[in-house]
Design a protein around this motif. Sequence first.
Motif, PDB file in Angstrom:
ATOM      1  N   SER A  43       0.826  -1.200   0.000  1.00 19.21           N
ATOM      2  CA  SER A  43       0.000   0.000   0.000  1.00 19.21           C
ATOM      3  C   SER A  43       0.865   1.257   0.000  1.00 19.21           C
ATOM      4  CB  SER A  43      -0.906   0.020   1.226  1.00 19.21           C
ATOM      5  OG  SER A  43      -0.136   0.159   2.414  1.00 19.21           O
ATOM      6  N   SER A  44       0.264   2.359  -0.395  1.00 13.82           N
ATOM      7  CA  SER A  44       0.968   3.644  -0.362  1.00 13.82           C
ATOM      8  C   SER A  44       1.378   3.996   1.056  1.00 13.82           C
ATOM      9  CB  SER A  44       0.067   4.751  -0.926  1.00 13.82           C
ATOM     10  OG  SER A  44      -0.194   4.546  -2.297  1.00 13.82           O
ATOM     11  N   SER A  45       0.504   3.705   2.026  1.00 12.07           N
ATOM     12  CA  SER A  45       0.833   4.042   3.421  1.00 12.07           C
ATOM     13  C   SER A  45       2.038   3.256   3.908  1.00 12.07           C
ATOM     14  CB  SER A  45      -0.372   3.782   4.328  1.00 12.07           C
ATOM     15  OG  SER A  45      -0.754   2.414   4.285  1.00 12.07           O
ATOM     16  N   ASP A 215      -2.826   4.177  14.507  1.00  6.64           N
ATOM     17  CA  ASP A 215      -4.233   4.206  14.112  1.00  6.64           C
ATOM     18  C   ASP A 215      -5.176   3.908  15.276  1.00  6.64           C
ATOM     19  OD1 ASP A 215      -3.868   1.514  14.513  1.00  6.64           O
ATOM     20  OD2 ASP A 215      -4.388   0.897  12.476  1.00  6.64           O
TER      21      ASP A 215
END
Length: 270
Positions: A43-45, A215
């Motif tokens: 993923s980009s994250s 998160d």
Amino acid sequence: MPQPPKQLTPSNGALDLFGSEVRRYRQLAGHSIAQLSDRIPYSSSFIGAVERAESRCERAFPEHCDRVLETKDALTHLYDGLFAGKASAFPEWFREWTEIEALALTLKAYQPNIVDGLLQTPQYAEILLFGDQAKVEARMGRQAILTRSDPRPPRIITVMPETVLWYDVGGPDVMRAQLEKLASTSSPWMSMQIIPNGQRHPGNLGAFVLATLPDGSEVAYVETALRGMIVEDRADIAELKDQFDMICTQALPVGMSVDLISQTVDRWKP
């Protein structure tokens, strides 16, 4: 308006160096993080976290990057030089925890028998690891998260019985240095509490660590007689949190705990 990329200092450590090189090769190839993410199974994250030196990765990540960015295996070669030896020094079941540990905002640890690995001196660790220098260096490498500046170090809360201060690990010199380190590292970001000897508490079933991630999610690492395991089930996490809170109620406040540690240093003087 997008924020400028985090400035890395490669000399700060392996994560900074690796992250800076991933970013450099990606930019040389003319790819954005999103474009790279579209072409590799990450993923980009996650890519962003690696580039910011906020996350470790498995060897497959640089292999995929090398293929897409046409780096002639430069990132994989760098990865092997920086991490392969250290990764192999950890048991396979512990490697994922080191990545979680590096991302955590808060770590709450209960250790019934030894000083937590993030707080050990090299000499203390060497005795516990039977002189295996690769494993000692890997354990000391984990402690880099305690002195980093960006992101800030995790908040560490460690609780242990007073008897941990008495166990002879390596003799008086090793124990004296270890206890002096514990007493001197207490800070607003690093606190430890000691359970007085004889005080009843529910922490007799083994060591565990609770991690709170950016998160807001929570993960735990629990040690067993055979191996450690990562726990994510909400009910299990809630039970461990309750257990940690109950243990803390039987421990001395931080200031009194540090005083007790300092007093116990005298026990180890020749």
